[in-house]
Design a protein around this motif. Structure first.
Motif, PDB file in Angstrom:
ATOM      1  N   ARG A  65       0.836  -1.193   0.000  1.00 42.62           N
ATOM      2  CA  ARG A  65       0.000   0.000   0.000  1.00 42.62           C
ATOM      3  C   ARG A  65       0.875   1.249   0.000  1.00 42.62           C
ATOM      4  O   ARG A  65       2.092   1.182   0.173  1.00 42.62           O
ATOM      5  N   GLN A  66       0.239   2.397  -0.134  1.00 44.70           N
ATOM      6  CA  GLN A  66       0.964   3.652  -0.100  1.00 44.70           C
ATOM      7  C   GLN A  66       1.504   3.950   1.292  1.00 44.70           C
ATOM      8  O   GLN A  66       2.498   4.673   1.427  1.00 44.70           O
ATOM      9  N   ASN A  67       0.889   3.383   2.332  1.00 42.98           N
ATOM     10  CA  ASN A  67       1.388   3.603   3.687  1.00 42.98           C
ATOM     11  C   ASN A  67       2.513   2.657   4.064  1.00 42.98           C
ATOM     12  O   ASN A  67       2.996   2.683   5.195  1.00 42.98           O
ATOM     13  N   GLY A  68       2.969   1.807   3.125  1.00 40.35           N
ATOM     14  CA  GLY A  68       4.093   0.914   3.364  1.00 40.35           C
ATOM     15  C   GLY A  68       3.711  -0.479   3.802  1.00 40.35           C
ATOM     16  O   GLY A  68       4.572  -1.350   3.915  1.00 40.35           O
ATOM     17  N   GLU A  69       2.442  -0.747   4.049  1.00 37.17           N
ATOM     18  CA  GLU A  69       2.015  -2.085   4.471  1.00 37.17           C
ATOM     19  C   GLU A  69       2.123  -3.056   3.305  1.00 37.17           C
ATOM     20  O   GLU A  69       1.662  -2.772   2.200  1.00 37.17           O
TER      21      GLU A  69
END
Length: 464
Positions: free
Chosen positions: A436-440
């Motif tokens: 994801r964009q949040n790094g997950e």
């Protein structure tokens, strides 16, 4: 093997299932027809039996009235007519039953001696064809394996040669170059004279404390800082600071890692700039063609795309210039570091201590000494035993076609229509690694997403 053996076998198995289903359906139809004939025969039999009983009753009634002297002639005649009617109906049902029985016996003989044997024969022929097909597939499987064995042997030989050519020193040096932080070692400890408050004559040869109070260093803090440098091989320091959020200029990383990251970003931006430049040239050529041949298209329709491409080129050049400035700053600090290490000023030694990878904190909260963001990044790298490695680069993107809950460990939940980055392609097991964009990060089913890979993705790896 997949196309000639497995694929062909799956298609043939599907055809066999269809043919077997057809033969079994014919058998069921034949059995249903025989059951229908039996029901008709049984109904005619029961009807004949019922009419015979009625005829017997009519005969007994007639004989009783005929022997009764008190019965009138009309009653006897009526009983006689009833007897004749019942006898006639019994004869008709007898003939019907005989016909139905003959028909059922014929159909039963045909069912067990003609229809069913024919169906069994067709099933037997089908199984024989299946056996022949299986033998052909086994031969094809063996031939495929025989062709692959030399390739596997060559691969194994290559693995042996590669194992023999392993250079442990070169590999270890590559690891060092990849993970070195670029921080300089701490400076020398200053001498701290605690006898300065004793009023006595000091000889010229006595080492005196520095007159500058600002150069005094807390012994507990300094010793703790020195011991903390060896925490990788001993106890983890209690004051270890976790790395803060990632910054655009990578100032949260150690100098060497920051330099590598900036250089990598500059290379990527240069590649994107080259793509945009090539696209601009192609659009200009197409515009010239349209201007010379108006029937092929409108030159004005290309103007929005040209303007967008020019804006992208200007943006990329600004980004490159900004990152090159940060890179020059890092390289300048790295180059001038050796000149600062040999200073004998105590204040400078304190500054050296501030620039150490660990940082230090005084007992007074108001005099807390904090290191630069690079220090935190250095602690973070060793904090988790190299677990905080750089994230894998994105090699494309995907869009979720269906929602996925992602309850299992290692999977990534997603909603329908959600866009994710692809960091690892499907290896044939039906799972794709995404972020994801949040790094997950996690794995998602390949059949649940619409994947778009970049041709010149930075995720390409060259193995040496």
């Amino acid at each position: 093997m997949a196309h000639r053996v497995y694929g062909e076998l799956m298609r043939y198995a599907h055809d066999l299932k269809t043919e077997r289903k057809m033969h079994l359906q014919e058998g069921r139809k034949a059995q249903q027809y025989l059951d229908m004939c039996w029901k008709q025969m049984d109904n005619s039999k029961k009807k004949f039996e019922r009419e015979c009983r009625e005829a017997e009753k009519a005969q007994q009634s007639y004989e009783r009235l005929d022997n009764d002297t008190n019965a009138t002639k009309a009653d006897v005649e009526k009983a006689k007519q009833q007897l004749n009617l019942r006898t006639h109906m019994a004869d008709e049902n007898k003939n019907e039953y005989a016909a139905q029985l003959q028909n059922f016996n014929g159909e039963q003989h045909k069912h067990f001696y003609v229809v069913i044997p024919q169906i069994y024969k067709q099933l037997q022929e089908m199984d024989e064809r299946r056996t022949i097909k299986l033998s052909e597939c086994y031969r094809g499987f063996a031939d495929s394996e025989r062709k692959v064995i030399p390739i596997i042997s060559k691969c194994l030989e290559g693995m042996i040669l590669a194992a023999k050519s392993v250079d442990e020193r070169r590999d270890s040096q590559m690891v060092v170059d990849s993970f070195k932080s670029g921080f300089e070692p701490p400076g020398d400890f200053p001498f701290e004279d605690y006898s300065q408050h004793i009023y006595r004559t000091i000889s010229d040869g006595t080492i005196s404390a520095s007159k500058q109070e600002s150069g005094k260093v807390d012994a507990k803090t300094t010793v703790g800082k020195a011991k903390g440098k060896l925490w990788l091989f001993g106890k983890k320091p209690k004051w270890s600071v976790k790395m803060g959020p990632a910054l655009e200029d990578f100032s949260h990383l150690p100098p060497e890692q920051r330099r590598k990251k900036l250089q990598q970003r500059i290379d990527e931006l240069n590649r994107e700039l080259q793509k945009e430049s090539d696209q601009k040239d192609a659009l200009n050529k197409m515009k010239d063609v349209y201007e010379k041949n108006p029937q092929m298209g409108d030159p004005g329709s290309l103007q929005p795309k040209l303007a967008e491409t020019m804006n992208n080129i200007d943006r990329l050049r600004m980004e490159i210039h900004k990152n090159e400035a940060w890179l020059s700053e890092v390289e300048g600090k790295t180059g001038g570091r050796g000149d600062r290490r040999h200073s004998s000023d105590i204040n400078h030694l304190v500054t050296q201590g501030r620039e150490s990878p660990e940082g230090s904190y005084t007992d007074d909260a108001n005099q807390e000494v904090r290191g630069p963001p690079q220090q935190h990044g250095h602690h973070s790298e060793f904090d988790d035993e190299f677990e905080d490695d750089d994230p894998l680069p994105a090699i494309g993107h995907c869009k979720a076609i269906y929602p996925f809950d992602g309850h299992n460990e290692g999977t990534l939940a997603m909603k329908e229509g959600e866009v994710l980055y692809i960091i690892e392609e499907d290896k044939g097991d039906g799972w794709t690694r995404a972020r994801r964009q949040n790094g997950e990060e996690g794995y998602v089913p390949t059949s649940y997403i619409d994947v778009t890979l970049e041709k010149n993705s930075k995720g390409a790896v060259t193995y040496i």
